[in-house]
Design a protein around this motif. Sequence first.
Motif, PDB file in Angstrom:
ATOM      1  N   TRP A 107       0.823  -1.202   0.000  1.00  0.00           N
ATOM      2  CA  TRP A 107       0.000   0.000   0.000  1.00  0.00           C
ATOM      3  C   TRP A 107       0.861   1.258   0.000  1.00  0.00           C
ATOM      4  O   TRP A 107       0.566   2.231  -0.700  1.00  0.00           O
ATOM      5  CB  TRP A 107      -0.922  -0.027   1.217  1.00  0.00           C
ATOM      6  N   LEU A 108       1.936   1.269   0.777  1.00  0.00           N
ATOM      7  CA  LEU A 108       2.823   2.433   0.823  1.00  0.00           C
ATOM      8  C   LEU A 108       3.521   2.660  -0.514  1.00  0.00           C
ATOM      9  O   LEU A 108       3.653   3.796  -0.984  1.00  0.00           O
ATOM     10  CB  LEU A 108       3.847   2.251   1.941  1.00  0.00           C
ATOM     11  N   VAL A 109       3.974   1.567  -1.136  1.00  0.00           N
ATOM     12  CA  VAL A 109       4.632   1.702  -2.436  1.00  0.00           C
ATOM     13  C   VAL A 109       3.647   2.226  -3.473  1.00  0.00           C
ATOM     14  O   VAL A 109       3.978   3.054  -4.322  1.00  0.00           O
ATOM     15  CB  VAL A 109       5.224   0.342  -2.875  1.00  0.00           C
ATOM     16  N   ARG A 110       2.411   1.750  -3.402  1.00  0.00           N
ATOM     17  CA  ARG A 110       1.388   2.220  -4.353  1.00  0.00           C
ATOM     18  C   ARG A 110       1.129   3.718  -4.172  1.00  0.00           C
ATOM     19  O   ARG A 110       0.972   4.457  -5.157  1.00  0.00           O
ATOM     20  CB  ARG A 110       0.116   1.424  -4.146  1.00  0.00           C
ATOM     21  N   LYS A 111       1.100   4.202  -2.913  1.00  0.00           N
ATOM     22  CA  LYS A 111       0.896   5.626  -2.671  1.00  0.00           C
ATOM     23  C   LYS A 111       2.024   6.464  -3.260  1.00  0.00           C
ATOM     24  O   LYS A 111       1.808   7.606  -3.674  1.00  0.00           O
ATOM     25  CB  LYS A 111       0.801   5.879  -1.162  1.00  0.00           C
ATOM     26  N   ALA A 112       3.217   5.908  -3.331  1.00  0.00           N
ATOM     27  CA  ALA A 112       4.342   6.645  -3.886  1.00  0.00           C
ATOM     28  C   ALA A 112       4.404   6.565  -5.405  1.00  0.00           C
ATOM     29  O   ALA A 112       4.795   7.524  -6.076  1.00  0.00           O
ATOM     30  CB  ALA A 112       5.654   6.122  -3.275  1.00  0.00           C
ATOM     31  N   VAL A 113       4.012   5.419  -5.958  1.00  0.00           N
ATOM     32  CA  VAL A 113       4.158   5.195  -7.405  1.00  0.00           C
ATOM     33  C   VAL A 113       2.961   5.734  -8.183  1.00  0.00           C
ATOM     34  O   VAL A 113       3.109   6.226  -9.313  1.00  0.00           O
ATOM     35  CB  VAL A 113       4.360   3.690  -7.676  1.00  0.00           C
ATOM     36  N   SER A 114       1.753   5.664  -7.611  1.00  0.00           N
ATOM     37  CA  SER A 114       0.539   6.006  -8.347  1.00  0.00           C
ATOM     38  C   SER A 114       0.546   7.428  -8.907  1.00  0.00           C
ATOM     39  O   SER A 114       0.224   7.629 -10.080  1.00  0.00           O
ATOM     40  CB  SER A 114      -0.690   5.790  -7.451  1.00  0.00           C
ATOM     41  N   PRO A 115       0.899   8.478  -8.133  1.00  0.00           N
ATOM     42  CA  PRO A 115       0.908   9.829  -8.728  1.00  0.00           C
ATOM     43  C   PRO A 115       1.882   9.962  -9.895  1.00  0.00           C
ATOM     44  O   PRO A 115       1.578  10.624 -10.891  1.00  0.00           O
ATOM     45  CB  PRO A 115       1.320  10.722  -7.549  1.00  0.00           C
ATOM     46  N   ARG A 116       3.050   9.346  -9.784  1.00  0.00           N
ATOM     47  CA  ARG A 116       4.015   9.422 -10.890  1.00  0.00           C
ATOM     48  C   ARG A 116       3.498   8.691 -12.123  1.00  0.00           C
ATOM     49  O   ARG A 116       3.696   9.158 -13.250  1.00  0.00           O
ATOM     50  CB  ARG A 116       5.349   8.831 -10.445  1.00  0.00           C
ATOM     51  N   MET A 117       2.841   7.556 -11.904  1.00  0.00           N
ATOM     52  CA  MET A 117       2.302   6.816 -13.040  1.00  0.00           C
ATOM     53  C   MET A 117       1.197   7.601 -13.728  1.00  0.00           C
ATOM     54  O   MET A 117       1.110   7.631 -14.958  1.00  0.00           O
ATOM     55  CB  MET A 117       1.781   5.457 -12.563  1.00  0.00           C
ATOM     56  N   ARG A 118       0.326   8.265 -12.940  1.00  0.00           N
ATOM     57  CA  ARG A 118      -0.722   9.083 -13.542  1.00  0.00           C
ATOM     58  C   ARG A 118      -0.137  10.260 -14.326  1.00  0.00           C
ATOM     59  O   ARG A 118      -0.629  10.611 -15.398  1.00  0.00           O
ATOM     60  CB  ARG A 118      -1.671   9.594 -12.456  1.00  0.00           C
ATOM     61  N   GLY A 119       0.911  10.889 -13.780  1.00  0.00           N
ATOM     62  CA  GLY A 119       1.566  11.961 -14.519  1.00  0.00           C
ATOM     63  C   GLY A 119       2.186  11.478 -15.812  1.00  0.00           C
ATOM     64  O   GLY A 119       2.129  12.169 -16.841  1.00  0.00           O
ATOM     65  N   TRP A 120       2.775  10.288 -15.791  1.00  0.00           N
ATOM     66  CA  TRP A 120       3.348   9.727 -17.017  1.00  0.00           C
ATOM     67  C   TRP A 120       2.257   9.389 -18.031  1.00  0.00           C
ATOM     68  O   TRP A 120       2.429   9.585 -19.235  1.00  0.00           O
ATOM     69  CB  TRP A 120       4.143   8.472 -16.664  1.00  0.00           C
ATOM     70  N   MET A 121       1.104   8.896 -17.544  1.00  0.00           N
ATOM     71  CA  MET A 121       0.000   8.560 -18.445  1.00  0.00           C
ATOM     72  C   MET A 121      -0.555   9.802 -19.134  1.00  0.00           C
ATOM     73  O   MET A 121      -1.013   9.728 -20.275  1.00  0.00           O
ATOM     74  CB  MET A 121      -1.112   7.839 -17.676  1.00  0.00           C
ATOM     75  N   ARG A 122      -0.539  10.958 -18.448  1.00  0.00           N
ATOM     76  CA  ARG A 122      -1.042  12.185 -19.075  1.00  0.00           C
ATOM     77  C   ARG A 122      -0.158  12.645 -20.219  1.00  0.00           C
ATOM     78  O   ARG A 122      -0.602  13.426 -21.078  1.00  0.00           O
ATOM     79  CB  ARG A 122      -1.152  13.288 -18.025  1.00  0.00           C
ATOM     80  N   THR A 123       1.091  12.215 -20.251  1.00  0.00           N
ATOM     81  CA  THR A 123       1.996  12.610 -21.344  1.00  0.00           C
ATOM     82  C   THR A 123       1.849  11.715 -22.571  1.00  0.00           C
ATOM     83  O   THR A 123       2.458  12.008 -23.607  1.00  0.00           O
ATOM     84  CB  THR A 123       3.450  12.561 -20.855  1.00  0.00           C
ATOM     85  N   LEU A 124       1.062  10.642 -22.472  1.00  0.00           N
ATOM     86  CA  LEU A 124       0.931   9.706 -23.596  1.00  0.00           C
ATOM     87  C   LEU A 124      -0.173  10.185 -24.525  1.00  0.00           C
ATOM     88  O   LEU A 124      -1.328   9.739 -24.460  1.00  0.00           O
ATOM     89  CB  LEU A 124       0.625   8.295 -23.065  1.00  0.00           C
ATOM     90  N   GLU A 125       0.146  11.115 -25.373  1.00  0.00           N
ATOM     91  CA  GLU A 125      -0.830  11.637 -26.327  1.00  0.00           C
ATOM     92  C   GLU A 125      -0.702  10.887 -27.652  1.00  0.00           C
ATOM     93  O   GLU A 125       0.384  10.535 -28.088  1.00  0.00           O
ATOM     94  CB  GLU A 125      -0.615  13.133 -26.545  1.00  0.00           C
ATOM     95  N   GLY A 126      -1.833  10.674 -28.280  1.00  0.00           N
ATOM     96  CA  GLY A 126      -1.849   9.985 -29.563  1.00  0.00           C
ATOM     97  C   GLY A 126      -1.803   8.476 -29.478  1.00  0.00           C
ATOM     98  O   GLY A 126      -1.772   7.806 -30.508  1.00  0.00           O
ATOM     99  N   ARG A 127      -1.780   7.924 -28.267  1.00  0.00           N
ATOM    100  CA  ARG A 127      -1.788   6.475 -28.114  1.00  0.00           C
ATOM    101  C   ARG A 127      -3.208   5.938 -28.298  1.00  0.00           C
ATOM    102  O   ARG A 127      -4.179   6.646 -28.047  1.00  0.00           O
ATOM    103  CB  ARG A 127      -1.268   6.079 -26.727  1.00  0.00           C
ATOM    104  N   PRO A 128      -3.358   4.677 -28.735  1.00  0.00           N
ATOM    105  CA  PRO A 128      -4.706   4.083 -28.837  1.00  0.00           C
ATOM    106  C   PRO A 128      -5.404   4.072 -27.484  1.00  0.00           C
ATOM    107  O   PRO A 128      -4.767   3.947 -26.427  1.00  0.00           O
ATOM    108  CB  PRO A 128      -4.432   2.665 -29.352  1.00  0.00           C
ATOM    109  N   LYS A 129      -6.744   4.164 -27.518  1.00  0.00           N
ATOM    110  CA  LYS A 129      -7.502   4.227 -26.275  1.00  0.00           C
ATOM    111  C   LYS A 129      -7.380   2.949 -25.466  1.00  0.00           C
ATOM    112  O   LYS A 129      -7.377   2.992 -24.228  1.00  0.00           O
ATOM    113  CB  LYS A 129      -8.975   4.515 -26.589  1.00  0.00           C
ATOM    114  N   TRP A 130      -7.269   1.798 -26.150  1.00  0.00           N
ATOM    115  CA  TRP A 130      -7.218   0.542 -25.397  1.00  0.00           C
ATOM    116  C   TRP A 130      -5.937   0.459 -24.564  1.00  0.00           C
ATOM    117  O   TRP A 130      -5.944  -0.107 -23.459  1.00  0.00           O
ATOM    118  CB  TRP A 130      -7.337  -0.647 -26.348  1.00  0.00           C
TER     119      TRP A 130
END
Length: 456
Positions: A51-74
């Motif tokens: 749970w602690l690792v997820r709290k640390a990794v989740s915001p960074r993963m969401r920020g990285w996902m916002r940079t993925l423009e033009g990728r397929p929706k799936w």
Amino acid sequence: MNPDEQSQQIEALQQHFTGLLGLAESFLVSMLQPWRLYQLAIVVGLFAAAWLVRKAVSPRMRGWMRTLEGRPKWQLRVLLVLEQRLTLIFFVMFAWATFWIMKEVTWPSRSYIIGIVATIATAWLIIGLATRLIRNQFLRRVVRWGAWIWVTLYFLGLWEGASDLMEGVALEVGEFRLSVLGLLKALIITGLLFFFARVILKGAQGKIRTNKDISPSMQELIIKVLQIVLFGAAFFLGLKAVGFDLTGLAVLSGAIGIGLGFGLQKVVSNLVSGVIILLDKSIKPGDVISLGDTFGWINSLGARYVSVVTRDGKEYLIPNEDLITGQVVNWSHSNDYVRLDIFFGTAYHDDPHAVRKIAIEAAKSVDRVLTWRPPVCHIVGFGDSSVDYILRFWIEDPTGGLTNIRGNVFLALWDAFKENDISIPFPQREVRMLADEDPSQPADAKNKAEAAGKAD
């Protein structure tokens, strides 16, 4: 069912329940041993670490996902699903790593509980990811929770007692018997069948829509027939899994048919009208139609209605029956060519021959106006203050709008007339103000008043 049979069934159910409680009690007692308590504490610690690792990794993963423009929706959906289950993913990784380390450095019995928990968590993770493919929310939850409960009881060794208990709880009507276990199996089997039916339909739908040899109307008809066959087969196989006698559906279907004929006339009429529309190809997706005050292009053909999107973004759901019984203008039924008319007038001192030529050239200068079907201009009358004309021209893209092309042609006429000194007449009014006169008094009264003033 007579009282003796009922008492026997209740006694058997009590025995199954007692046996299940005995298994659960023995399982809990076995968990109270020191090394097993240590393993449970390790499991709790691993979950907290995940749970602690997820709290640390989740915001960074969401920020990285916002940079993925033009990728397929799936791909973005898969990443989002994984991000939502990061705690369980990290817990599975930590549990297996701890299990293999403890298996190598200690006795196997001292890592047995961790191995069971890791196995159950892995099964939960796989089930959670797999059931995301079931689009129906209620069915997805039923299949997911049913599978979670089954794998948990199976790996804990409690499945046989639980299955006997659920098999003992049943509804019996004549020769028909429906148990809780049978109902759960039927729901899971039906969910899987509906999932595979949807996958097959989606693959077939993509191939049918890309086949240029099949008309759009026939594509919609084939897809709908295939949809009815696949989901109907999944439903009846699910009933068969319950043990329901399908021969009894013959009488039931006849009664349902009579009920539909009287109570659901409009619904059945729309369904039949939808099939007729697909067969006679009177309208198809992409056609531009007018029905009453509604003008737009067909977005999709449904079983009960047709979706029409207008130029202002509104989507009208028109019942199929209205398209069959009403008067519909299909601007692109046999071809996409549409003729438009606009009216205008010029002053009497302007040469009508020159006006006609200038109007035709102005219409030709607009982009969407067809030049190989040249515009024409005719005099239609002599008005009170102008010579009246009609200008006719053709376009081949009615989906691009009609009002905007008329406006562009009017604007081209305005520029051409201004450049060639051709005037467009408009009504004029003249108001005269007469000084020192009161219009409310007659002329005789005014003269007498003036004479009296002079006498004074």
